[in-house]
Design an enzyme around this catalytic site. Structure first.
Site, PDB file in Angstrom:
ATOM      1  N   ARG A  87      45.012  45.757  52.990  1.00 55.78           N
ATOM      2  CA  ARG A  87      44.791  44.692  51.929  1.00 55.78           C
ATOM      3  C   ARG A  87      45.496  43.514  51.700  1.00 55.78           C
ATOM      4  NH1 ARG A  87      44.654  50.306  53.899  1.00 55.78           N
ATOM      5  NH2 ARG A  87      44.945  51.517  51.665  1.00 55.78           N
ATOM      6  N   GLU A  98      40.250  39.670  44.660  1.00 55.24           N
ATOM      7  CA  GLU A  98      38.337  39.652  44.371  1.00 55.24           C
ATOM      8  C   GLU A  98      37.809  39.862  43.556  1.00 55.24           C
ATOM      9  OE1 GLU A  98      37.327  42.678  47.042  1.00 55.24           O
ATOM     10  OE2 GLU A  98      38.896  41.788  48.086  1.00 55.24           O
ATOM     11  N   HIS A 139      34.600  41.088  52.084  1.00 57.03           N
ATOM     12  CA  HIS A 139      35.587  42.323  51.953  1.00 57.03           C
ATOM     13  C   HIS A 139      34.100  42.998  52.970  1.00 57.03           C
ATOM     14  CE1 HIS A 139      37.810  45.444  49.916  1.00 57.03           C
ATOM     15  NE2 HIS A 139      37.177  46.006  51.152  1.00 57.03           N
TER      16      HIS A 139
END
Length: 297
Positions: free
Chosen positions: A229, A258, A277
């Site tokens: 995370r 993000e 990601h």
């Protein structure tokens, strides 16, 4: 059925054969609101926040499916209060993330510098000299913070390559589930790991877990990897550590927020590698995560 983020085409087609499917991108509030008014089910991935406010806009909703593993973006208490079932796909992306972690390790310990043209003998010898790697995995210690499904799989691979594998977890892990890793304290893990990879869950107490205090315990040449995370890492603290320790390396695939904003302190650091990601971004993993449609149905 409302879908807010792209699924594998075959999974989407499977669902479309059984019900009306409405695509409602999470960034388009008008389309999402219209879809929620009629939706009996909702399928999300990473960037759709399912909370009480969203549920209030979906009076018919009975089930939420997350095409993924963690449920950080879904308020489970609010769903329970509304009687909305939540399903997901645990284990669907494990292999992909493990591959990504070890790709990062190999790229850091043994980067490959391919030849681009024919070289004369002296340049060939110079290239061989500059290609001398200072370390081998067999002499290093792998540290795994969080020995869950992905962490244990990373540790299992490490057991075949590394000199030592250690871990720390909040839970007591039975010996049969430790993948050969040795339990140590959190401070011991930080201080003893040549390679430290983070695989913790989304609980609030993990926010800022890798902060200034943790960074002060890290080895100056550590390879640090976070695919769990984004909020686990205090980015200014990590940036300060990387500036003070140029031999250290950090690879972060998850971030908070993000996308990463322009002023992020990790931008421009030569020993920080930031990816978008993508640790679980393989076609097989996306297919497996998209099969949440079957659980939703």
């Amino acid at each position: 059925m409302a879908i807010t983020e792209p699924l594998d085409e075959d999974a989407a087609a499977w669902l479309a054969d059984r019900c009306e499917v409405v695509l409602a991108p999470c960034g388009d509030d008008g389309a999402l609101g219209a879809a929620l008014e009629r939706a009996d089910a909702l399928i999300v991935r990473t960037y759709t926040r399912v909370d009480a406010a969203l549920l209030a806009r979906a009076p018919r909703l009975r089930v939420v499916g997350r095409a993924g593993v963690g449920l950080d973006n879904i308020d489970l208490r609010a769903c329970r209060t509304r009687g909305v079932e939540v399903v997901h796909t645990p284990g669907a992306n494990t292999a992909a993330v493990v591959e990504f972690v070890w790709s990062a390790v190999f790229a850091s310990v043994r980067p490959i510098d391919p030849l681009e043209r024919a070289l004369p003998a002296d340049a060939w010898r110079a290239r061989r000299d500059t290609g001398l790697a200072p370390r081998e995995l067999a002499g290093l210690t792998l540290g795994v913070l969080g020995l869950g499904r992905i962490g244990s799989a990373v540790a299992r691979v490490g057991g075949t390559l590394m000199g030592r594998v250690i871990y720390h977890d909040l839970r007591e892990i039975p010996a049969t589930q430790r993948a050969g890793a040795e339990a140590v304290s959190r401070d011991g893990l930080l201080a003893e790991s040549d390679i430290l990879t983070v695989h913790v869950d989304g609980r609030a107490s993990n926010r800022g877990l890798i902060g200034a205090g943790a960074c002060a315990r890290l080895r100056p040449e550590v390879i640090f990897i976070n695919t769990s995370r984004g909020f686990v890492v205090d980015r200014p603290a990590l940036a300060a550590f990387l500036r003070a320790n140029p031999e250290a390396r950090a690879l972060l695939d998850v971030h908070d927020p993000e996308p990463i904003p322009p002023g992020d302190p990790l931008w421009g650091l030569p020993n920080a590698r930031l990816t978008a990601h993508v640790a679980a971004a393989t076609v097989p993993a996306k297919r497996a995560m998209s099969r949440v449609v079957e659980r939703v149905w």
